[in-house]
Design a protein around this motif. Sequence first.
Motif, short mmCIF file in Angstrom:
data_model
loop_
_atom_site.label_atom_id
_atom_site.label_comp_id
_atom_site.label_asym_id
_atom_site.label_seq_id
_atom_site.Cartn_x
_atom_site.Cartn_y
_atom_site.Cartn_z
N PRO A 40 26.65 34.79 46.85
CA PRO A 40 28.26 34.78 46.73
C PRO A 40 28.69 33.59 45.72
O PRO A 40 29.70 33.90 44.89
CB PRO A 40 28.75 34.33 48.10
N LEU A 41 28.07 32.60 45.53
CA LEU A 41 28.34 31.58 44.55
C LEU A 41 28.37 32.22 43.06
O LEU A 41 29.20 31.96 42.62
CB LEU A 41 27.57 30.26 44.71
N ILE A 42 26.89 32.71 43.03
CA ILE A 42 26.58 33.07 41.72
C ILE A 42 27.73 34.23 41.19
O ILE A 42 28.05 34.21 39.94
CB ILE A 42 25.26 33.82 41.60
N VAL A 43 27.94 35.25 42.22
CA VAL A 43 29.01 36.26 41.67
C VAL A 43 30.44 36.01 41.62
O VAL A 43 30.96 36.29 40.89
CB VAL A 43 28.67 37.55 42.71
N GLY A 44 30.74 34.66 42.41
CA GLY A 44 32.07 34.46 42.31
C GLY A 44 32.30 33.69 41.08
O GLY A 44 33.29 33.69 40.20
N VAL A 45 31.52 32.70 40.43
CA VAL A 45 31.55 32.01 39.38
C VAL A 45 31.24 33.33 37.99
O VAL A 45 31.97 32.89 37.21
CB VAL A 45 30.27 30.88 39.08
N LEU A 46 30.29 34.01 38.41
CA LEU A 46 30.07 35.46 37.35
C LEU A 46 31.72 35.77 37.08
O LEU A 46 32.01 36.38 35.98
CB LEU A 46 29.12 36.00 37.67
N GLY A 47 32.17 36.23 38.14
CA GLY A 47 33.58 37.04 38.38
C GLY A 47 34.65 36.31 37.49
O GLY A 47 35.33 36.65 36.83
N ALA A 48 34.59 34.79 37.64
CA ALA A 48 35.56 33.81 36.96
C ALA A 48 35.21 33.95 35.64
O ALA A 48 36.23 33.85 34.67
CB ALA A 48 35.34 32.25 37.63
N VAL A 49 33.80 33.80 35.15
CA VAL A 49 33.65 33.73 33.80
C VAL A 49 34.04 35.23 33.26
O VAL A 49 34.73 35.31 32.14
CB VAL A 49 32.22 33.47 33.42
N LEU A 50 33.80 36.38 33.78
CA LEU A 50 34.21 37.80 33.31
C LEU A 50 35.79 37.61 33.11
O LEU A 50 36.05 38.53 32.12
CB LEU A 50 33.55 38.63 34.02
N GLY A 51 36.28 37.28 34.28
CA GLY A 51 37.77 37.22 34.16
C GLY A 51 38.18 36.64 33.06
O GLY A 51 39.36 37.01 32.30
N LEU A 52 37.75 35.34 32.74
CA LEU A 52 38.21 34.68 31.58
C LEU A 52 38.03 35.09 30.11
O LEU A 52 38.66 35.33 29.42
CB LEU A 52 37.35 33.35 31.63
N VAL A 53 36.88 35.91 30.09
CA VAL A 53 36.43 36.66 28.95
C VAL A 53 37.50 37.80 28.79
O VAL A 53 37.88 38.04 27.49
CB VAL A 53 34.92 36.82 28.83
N MET A 54 37.53 38.55 29.74
CA MET A 54 38.34 39.69 29.74
C MET A 54 39.81 39.56 29.33
O MET A 54 40.52 40.35 28.97
CB MET A 54 38.09 40.56 30.96
N ASN A 55 40.41 38.63 30.33
CA ASN A 55 41.84 38.36 30.27
C ASN A 55 42.21 37.22 29.48
O ASN A 55 43.49 36.94 29.61
CB ASN A 55 42.19 38.58 31.52
N GLY A 56 41.37 36.31 28.99
CA GLY A 56 41.99 35.13 28.41
C GLY A 56 42.21 34.11 29.27
O GLY A 56 41.74 34.01 30.58
N LEU A 57 42.40 32.81 28.80
CA LEU A 57 42.52 31.74 29.31
C LEU A 57 43.64 31.37 30.24
O LEU A 57 44.68 30.58 29.81
CB LEU A 57 41.99 30.47 28.41
N THR A 58 43.63 31.77 31.34
CA THR A 58 44.92 31.36 32.29
C THR A 58 44.08 31.19 33.62
O THR A 58 43.01 31.89 33.96
CB THR A 58 45.74 32.75 32.35
N VAL A 59 44.98 30.50 34.43
CA VAL A 59 44.47 30.22 35.89
C VAL A 59 44.34 31.49 36.60
O VAL A 59 43.33 31.88 37.38
CB VAL A 59 45.27 29.33 36.40
N GLU A 60 45.53 32.49 36.44
CA GLU A 60 45.44 33.98 36.96
C GLU A 60 44.10 34.44 36.78
O GLU A 60 43.48 35.32 37.76
CB GLU A 60 46.65 34.52 36.86
N SER A 61 43.64 34.71 35.50
CA SER A 61 42.29 35.50 35.21
C SER A 61 41.33 34.89 35.99
O SER A 61 40.35 35.62 36.17
CB SER A 61 42.36 35.58 33.64
N ILE A 62 41.16 33.60 35.78
CA ILE A 62 40.07 33.02 36.31
C ILE A 62 39.83 33.28 37.90
O ILE A 62 38.95 33.55 38.52
CB ILE A 62 39.98 31.48 36.02
N VAL A 63 41.10 33.07 38.64
CA VAL A 63 41.05 33.43 40.04
C VAL A 63 40.85 34.68 40.43
O VAL A 63 40.09 35.16 41.25
CB VAL A 63 42.70 32.85 40.59
N TYR A 64 41.62 35.69 39.65
CA TYR A 64 41.44 37.13 39.99
C TYR A 64 40.08 37.75 39.65
O TYR A 64 39.45 38.46 40.48
CB TYR A 64 42.35 37.80 39.23
#
Length: 89
Positions: A40-64
Motif C-alpha cells: 500500500p505504501l509503494i502504490v500510494g507513493v507511486l500514485g502520488a508521483v504519477l499524479g505529479l507527472v500527469m497533472n503538474g506540480l500542485t498539491v491536488e495532483s499529488i493527493v489525488y
Amino acid sequence: MDLSVVTENFVPVIVIACLVVGYIIKNTPVLTNKVNDYIPLIVGVLGAVLGLVMNGLTVESIVYGAVSGLASTGLHQTFTRIINQGVAE
C-alpha cells in the motif's frame, strides 16, 4: 456535499498502473516475502508521483494521485475476496 470534484480528479490510469505494479510485487516470489507489507505504501507513493507527472506540480495532483494509488489496493482486495468467496461456495 458535491462529489463532482472527486469524479473529475479520480485518475483511472493511475489506479490501473498501481494495480499492475502491486500485482507484480505480490506475485514475484523474490519480492513478496520482503515487501508484501509495504505494497500500500509503494502504490500510494507511486500514485502520488504519477499524479505529479500527469497533472503538474500542485498539491491536488499529488493527493489525488496518492488516493488513486491507494484505491488500487482496495480494488485488488475487493476482487480477491469476491473470487475467494465464489471458490469457497
